[in-house]
Scaffold this motif. Structure first.
Motif, PDB file in Angstrom:
ATOM      1  N   ASP A  40     -10.367   2.241  -9.345  1.00  0.00           N
ATOM      2  CA  ASP A  40      -9.253   2.851 -10.082  1.00  0.00           C
ATOM      3  C   ASP A  40      -9.115   4.329  -9.743  1.00  0.00           C
ATOM      4  O   ASP A  40      -8.004   4.830  -9.546  1.00  0.00           O
ATOM      5  CB  ASP A  40      -9.438   2.673 -11.593  1.00  0.00           C
ATOM      6  N   ALA A  41     -10.236   5.037  -9.674  1.00  0.00           N
ATOM      7  CA  ALA A  41     -10.196   6.467  -9.340  1.00  0.00           C
ATOM      8  C   ALA A  41      -9.686   6.669  -7.922  1.00  0.00           C
ATOM      9  O   ALA A  41      -8.856   7.553  -7.671  1.00  0.00           O
ATOM     10  CB  ALA A  41     -11.583   7.079  -9.502  1.00  0.00           C
ATOM     11  N   SER A  42     -10.151   5.855  -7.008  1.00  0.00           N
ATOM     12  CA  SER A  42      -9.715   5.957  -5.611  1.00  0.00           C
ATOM     13  C   SER A  42      -8.225   5.661  -5.500  1.00  0.00           C
ATOM     14  O   SER A  42      -7.489   6.377  -4.818  1.00  0.00           O
ATOM     15  CB  SER A  42     -10.507   4.985  -4.743  1.00  0.00           C
ATOM     16  N   ALA A  45       0.623   8.663  -2.095  1.00  0.00           N
ATOM     17  CA  ALA A  45       0.735   8.491  -0.645  1.00  0.00           C
ATOM     18  C   ALA A  45       1.055   7.039  -0.293  1.00  0.00           C
ATOM     19  O   ALA A  45       1.848   6.778   0.627  1.00  0.00           O
ATOM     20  CB  ALA A  45      -0.554   8.933   0.036  1.00  0.00           C
ATOM     21  N   LEU A  46       0.462   6.081  -1.004  1.00  0.00           N
ATOM     22  CA  LEU A  46       0.745   4.672  -0.736  1.00  0.00           C
ATOM     23  C   LEU A  46       2.199   4.324  -1.047  1.00  0.00           C
ATOM     24  O   LEU A  46       2.845   3.601  -0.288  1.00  0.00           O
ATOM     25  CB  LEU A  46      -0.194   3.776  -1.560  1.00  0.00           C
ATOM     26  N   ILE A  47       2.721   4.867  -2.130  1.00  0.00           N
ATOM     27  CA  ILE A  47       4.111   4.615  -2.498  1.00  0.00           C
ATOM     28  C   ILE A  47       5.040   5.211  -1.446  1.00  0.00           C
ATOM     29  O   ILE A  47       6.006   4.571  -1.016  1.00  0.00           O
ATOM     30  CB  ILE A  47       4.419   5.183  -3.903  1.00  0.00           C
ATOM     31  N   ARG A  92       8.730   4.519   3.235  1.00  0.00           N
ATOM     32  CA  ARG A  92       9.063   4.778   4.649  1.00  0.00           C
ATOM     33  C   ARG A  92       9.135   3.464   5.421  1.00  0.00           C
ATOM     34  O   ARG A  92      10.055   3.256   6.224  1.00  0.00           O
ATOM     35  CB  ARG A  92       8.031   5.698   5.287  1.00  0.00           C
ATOM     36  N   ALA A  93       8.189   2.588   5.188  1.00  0.00           N
ATOM     37  CA  ALA A  93       8.183   1.301   5.884  1.00  0.00           C
ATOM     38  C   ALA A  93       9.428   0.487   5.542  1.00  0.00           C
ATOM     39  O   ALA A  93      10.051  -0.118   6.424  1.00  0.00           O
ATOM     40  CB  ALA A  93       6.926   0.521   5.529  1.00  0.00           C
TER      41      ALA A  93
END
Length: 76
Positions: A42-44, A51-53, A58-59
């Motif tokens: 969860d912390a990670s 950044a993942l969103i 972008r993809a």
């Protein structure tokens, strides 16, 4: 310093025969290890969520613009 919750757990364990105490403690160790692993995950994830969103957006935009190519699984 034991909290009342820990004291209650100790009292419960003391009602069991020694072999069941050992089994229960082993289960608790595994359970706590799983909880700790989930907390680390969860912390990670919370550190990288933005950044993942952004990467997913972008993809999606690249795919919509026809810039995406099929993944070559043999090159992985």
């Amino acid at each position: 310093m034991a909290t009342s919750t820990i004291a209650n757990l100790v009292e419960l364990l003391e009602t069991l025969p020694p072999e069941l105490q050992e089994r229960t403690v082993e289960h608790l160790r595994e359970y706590i290890a799983n909880l700790q692993d989930e907390a680390r995950w969860d912390a990670s994830f919370s550190r990288t969520e933005t950044a993942l969103i952004a990467a997913a957006k972008r993809a999606k935009q690249e795919r919509a613009a026809g810039k995406a190519t099929a993944m070559d699984y043999d090159r992985l």
